[in-house]
Structure formats: structure tokens, C-alpha cells
Enzyme design. Structure first.
Site, mmCIF file in Angstrom:
data_model
loop_
_atom_site.group_PDB
_atom_site.id
_atom_site.type_symbol
_atom_site.label_atom_id
_atom_site.label_comp_id
_atom_site.label_asym_id
_atom_site.label_seq_id
_atom_site.Cartn_x
_atom_site.Cartn_y
_atom_site.Cartn_z
ATOM 1 N NE ARG A 167 -2.024 -1.477 3.615
ATOM 2 C CZ ARG A 167 -2.547 -1.635 4.832
ATOM 3 N NH1 ARG A 167 -3.849 -1.440 5.021
ATOM 4 N NH2 ARG A 167 -1.779 -1.954 5.847
ATOM 5 C CG ASP A 224 2.592 6.080 2.716
ATOM 6 O OD1 ASP A 224 1.705 5.282 3.067
ATOM 7 O OD2 ASP A 224 3.722 6.124 3.229
ATOM 8 C CE1 TYR A 280 7.401 1.782 -2.306
ATOM 9 C CE2 TYR A 280 8.227 -0.194 -1.214
ATOM 10 C CZ TYR A 280 7.175 0.655 -1.545
ATOM 11 O OH TYR A 280 5.901 0.355 -1.117
ATOM 12 N NE ARG A 302 7.597 10.569 2.141
ATOM 13 C CZ ARG A 302 6.454 11.129 2.560
ATOM 14 N NH1 ARG A 302 5.349 10.382 2.643
ATOM 15 N NH2 ARG A 302 6.427 12.395 2.902
#
Length: 266
Positions: free
Chosen positions: A54, A56, A114, A201
Site C-alpha cells: 500500500r 502512501d 523501491y 522516505r
């Protein structure tokens, strides 16, 4: 007529800049309900999808994986073309294929990869606005790469975990990580068995401190061991973050599609 459900897997990409994330919410525009509505129109029955990870608000994907069950008998190209015809332009199904009934987009995944993209130059972007993280001060990629190597292996990543993270525990295994520069672009590529909320992040934010020369490369080892989010750097913006790959066991035969697409800068 065959009413036995079959399970289908889909690879999709999306520009997350105009969404409040993947998961359906009471308020705000999200990706999941739009995908379900588009597929339901092709299936002629309600569809519920499950995703591999999921994302963001503001986060993008070039290879999100989802699965769903359907009793509708449609050729695969009908799911692909029909689904896309009912989707907003920011979301696109890339492929559809049948999978075994025990395949689960989330729980069958062995790892996720990622990519975080910095545009490191003096002038702000126009075309790539909200698709990269622009930073005008010089960043040194080599110390950032050296620092990132302290994250390899299985560790408690509490220092890189959002305060509101709902994961049951902060232990994750980082299987590979690198920071490279190509012209004005700096790429952080990281693969792990799973990720915590805002983990990439927060790692990107800490690496920025190293890239600016404010912290030494071994600071990430100290930060990792501190297990304290308050000691970390800023949370980097979502603009430069992409879910680019999900890995599954060979039995599910999804690896040929689960590759990083080549878009020039991604």
C-alpha cells in the site's frame, strides 16, 4: 456456464501525485476504489483487489501487483483494455494473467523494491514536477551510498519508522541498497522483505544529511542502533518515491513482468 472463481494477477502503474495513497479512505481520492470500479465494469460484478504494497499519498508505482477473484469469463486482453478504458489517465493496467488460487499479491511476496529519485541541480523542474524530489544544494552520492550499506541485513528499523506506523514489529531485512548518480539524477534503490510506514522516505531524508556533508557515513549505523525516530533526519517528500518491483517464488511465474520499466529517468 462455469461459476467457479478464478484468480487473476495484474501489474499496474500509476502517478500517485494526485492521490491520497492506494488504500480506500472515507475522504480523499485514492487508487484502490478506482481500480476496483474499472474491473467491476468489465466483470459485471463487484471486484475487490489486494495489492502487494500500500503506497502512501503522492507515491508512485511502475509495477504494483494486485490480485482479484472473478467468475466472469473474459479473455485477458479484455481485462486489460476494458479496465484501462474505465480508468483515469494517471492509472494504467500493464498486464493481466491467471495465477494459482493460493497466490496472494501481499502475502506471497518475498520482497519489494523501491526507487527514490532526487533531481540535484540548481534549477527547479517543470516537466518532472511532483515526479522527482528536487534539491538545489549539492549532494555527494558516494558518501550516501557508503552510509546506506549500514542498513543491510535484518535490523530494528524504529529510527526510520513513522510515528503512526501500524506494523506489528519494526524488524525488517534490507537485502540490497545502493545510491548512484547519473547526471543530475541521484537514485536510491532499496530492496527488503517488507517496509515500515515512511521507511524509505525517512532513509532518504537521513541520506540527504550525509550527502550535504552534515553527517559522516557511519551516522546511519548510529541512527539504526538508536531505534529512535526523533534522532533521524527529515522525512523526504513522496514525490521521488516509486514502487518498482515485487518478487515472488518461481512457482507463480510472475518474474518476467516484474521488472523495472525503462522510462529514461525512472
Amino acid at each position: 456456464m462455469n461459476d467457479t472463481p478464478r484468480r487473476l494477477a495484474i501489474g499496474l502503474e500509476y502517478d500517485g501525485s494526485g492521490f491520497r495513497g492506494w488504500q480506500q479512505q472515507k475522504d480523499g481520492r485514492t487508487i484502490q476504489p478506482l481500480v476496483e470500479q474499472a474491473l467491476a465494469k468489465v466483470a459485471n460484478h463487484p471486484v475487490q483487489v489486494t495489492c502487494a504494497g500500500r503506497t502512501d499519498a503522492g507515491v508512485h508505482a511502475t509495477c504494483q501487483i494486485v490480485h482479484f477473484d472473478t467468475t466472469a469469463q473474459r479473455p485477458l486482453h479484455a481485462w486489460l483494455l476494458g479496465g484501462n478504458s474505465h480508468l483515469t489517465p494517471e492509472i494504467s493496467l500493464q498486464w493481466v494473467r491467471p495465477v494459482a488460487p493460493d497466490f496472494h499479491a501481499r502475502f506471497s511476496a518475498r520482497w519489494r523494491r523501491y526507487r527514490y529519485i532526487f533531481l540535484n541541480r540548481l534549477a527547479r523542474p517543470a516537466i518532472l514536477r511532483r515526479r522527482v524530489t528536487w534539491y538545489y544544494r549539492p549532494l555527494a552520492a558516494e558518501p550516501m551510498h557508503e552510509a546506506a550499506q549500514h542498513l543491510l541485513g535484518e535490523h530494528d528499523f524504529s529510527s526510520f519508522r513513522a510515528l503512526g506506523c501500524q506494523a506489528r514489529h519494526p524488524i525488517r531485512e534490507v537485502q540490497s541498497v545502493s545510491v548512484t548518480r547519473d547526471g543530475d539524477f541521484i537514485y536510491l534503490d532499496i530492496r527488503a522483505n517488507a517496509f515500515l510506514h515512511h521507511m524509505v522516505r525517512n532513509i532518504a531524508g537521513a541520506l540527504m544529511c550525509v550527502g550535504r556533508g552534515e553527517r559522516p557515513s557511519d551516522w546511519l549505523a548510529e541512527l539504526r542502533e538508536a531505534r529512535d525516530r526523533s534522532q533521524g533526519g527529515v522525512t523526504a517528500p513522496p514525490d521521488g518515491l516509486y514502487l518498482v518491483q515485487v518478487g515472488y517464488d518461481a512457482q507463480f511465474d510472475l518474474h518476467p513482468e516484474a521488472v523495472i520499466p525503462r522510462y529514461g529517468f525512472v
